[in-house]
Design a protein around this motif. Sequence first.
Motif, PDB file in Angstrom:
ATOM      1  N   GLU A  96     -13.642 -56.515  16.788  1.00 27.43           N
ATOM      2  CA  GLU A  96     -13.423 -57.832  17.381  1.00 27.43           C
ATOM      3  C   GLU A  96     -14.454 -58.051  18.468  1.00 27.43           C
ATOM      4  O   GLU A  96     -14.721 -57.151  19.268  1.00 27.43           O
ATOM      5  CB  GLU A  96     -12.020 -57.948  17.959  1.00 27.43           C
ATOM      6  N   ALA A 154     -16.604 -64.606  19.582  1.00 30.97           N
ATOM      7  CA  ALA A 154     -17.097 -65.355  18.426  1.00 30.97           C
ATOM      8  C   ALA A 154     -18.412 -66.059  18.720  1.00 30.97           C
ATOM      9  O   ALA A 154     -19.244 -66.235  17.824  1.00 30.97           O
ATOM     10  CB  ALA A 154     -16.055 -66.375  17.976  1.00 30.97           C
ATOM     11  N   LYS A 166     -16.488 -58.424   5.506  1.00 30.66           N
ATOM     12  CA  LYS A 166     -15.711 -59.648   5.738  1.00 30.66           C
ATOM     13  C   LYS A 166     -15.897 -60.051   7.191  1.00 30.66           C
ATOM     14  O   LYS A 166     -15.964 -59.204   8.079  1.00 30.66           O
ATOM     15  CB  LYS A 166     -14.226 -59.425   5.460  1.00 30.66           C
ATOM     16  N   ALA A 167     -15.954 -61.363   7.407  1.00 38.92           N
ATOM     17  CA  ALA A 167     -16.092 -61.886   8.764  1.00 38.92           C
ATOM     18  C   ALA A 167     -15.292 -63.178   8.871  1.00 38.92           C
ATOM     19  O   ALA A 167     -15.329 -64.013   7.970  1.00 38.92           O
ATOM     20  CB  ALA A 167     -17.557 -62.144   9.088  1.00 38.92           C
ATOM     21  N   LYS A 168     -14.564 -63.315   9.971  1.00 40.95           N
ATOM     22  CA  LYS A 168     -13.773 -64.521  10.215  1.00 40.95           C
ATOM     23  C   LYS A 168     -13.780 -64.805  11.711  1.00 40.95           C
ATOM     24  O   LYS A 168     -14.201 -63.981  12.519  1.00 40.95           O
ATOM     25  CB  LYS A 168     -12.336 -64.331   9.732  1.00 40.95           C
ATOM     26  N   GLN A 169     -13.258 -65.983  12.047  1.00 41.33           N
ATOM     27  CA  GLN A 169     -13.151 -66.378  13.448  1.00 41.33           C
ATOM     28  C   GLN A 169     -11.783 -66.995  13.674  1.00 41.33           C
ATOM     29  O   GLN A 169     -11.288 -67.757  12.843  1.00 41.33           O
ATOM     30  CB  GLN A 169     -14.248 -67.384  13.788  1.00 41.33           C
ATOM     31  N   ALA A 170     -11.180 -66.657  14.810  1.00 41.10           N
ATOM     32  CA  ALA A 170      -9.922 -67.255  15.239  1.00 41.10           C
ATOM     33  C   ALA A 170     -10.094 -67.628  16.706  1.00 41.10           C
ATOM     34  O   ALA A 170     -10.105 -66.751  17.568  1.00 41.10           O
ATOM     35  CB  ALA A 170      -8.763 -66.285  15.060  1.00 41.10           C
ATOM     36  N   GLY A 225     -14.275 -63.372  17.159  1.00 36.68           N
ATOM     37  CA  GLY A 225     -14.875 -63.099  15.862  1.00 36.68           C
ATOM     38  C   GLY A 225     -14.395 -61.734  15.417  1.00 36.68           C
ATOM     39  O   GLY A 225     -14.343 -60.805  16.220  1.00 36.68           O
ATOM     40  N   TYR A 226     -13.994 -61.609  14.169  1.00 38.62           N
ATOM     41  CA  TYR A 226     -13.556 -60.292  13.710  1.00 38.62           C
ATOM     42  C   TYR A 226     -14.210 -59.963  12.380  1.00 38.62           C
ATOM     43  O   TYR A 226     -14.501 -60.823  11.567  1.00 38.62           O
ATOM     44  CB  TYR A 226     -12.033 -60.162  13.676  1.00 38.62           C
ATOM     45  N   TYR A 227     -14.472 -58.667  12.228  1.00 38.80           N
ATOM     46  CA  TYR A 227     -15.302 -58.182  11.138  1.00 38.80           C
ATOM     47  C   TYR A 227     -14.692 -56.923  10.532  1.00 38.80           C
ATOM     48  O   TYR A 227     -14.230 -56.044  11.256  1.00 38.80           O
ATOM     49  CB  TYR A 227     -16.701 -57.831  11.650  1.00 38.80           C
TER      50      TYR A 227
END
Length: 116
Positions: free
Chosen positions: A77, A80, A95-99, A103-105
């Motif tokens: 984490e 982001a 994998k990569a996402k944002q909340a 940013g988390y990977y």
Amino acid sequence: MEQDPVAVRELRARLAEWRATGARVEQGDAVRFLAGTAVPFDIVFLDPPFASDLLEQTTRLLEERHWLAAHALIYVETDAHAGPPALPAQWAVTKAKQAGAVGYYLITRERGDGVQ
């Protein structure tokens, strides 16, 4: 590794609640811990304070000091807005996402011989 004793208690409680075996939570300084004798991990969670340089230090130590199993998974984490973290050459973001501001990977590690 976690420095906050309340967080350590909560994490250990979750491990007990989930009956997780082979997992552990240590209280202390992560950089100091990683300077010790390595026991390779299959899964590592990295969530250092965003304003610190701990992510760079810990990723380097995990790789250089052989803390990771050949096919380790690493969850990271970060802020982001900072974008993806700099990673050792053997690591690849799968994998990569944002909340919100996080940013988390999910990162996989290739074996040292280049075979994944």
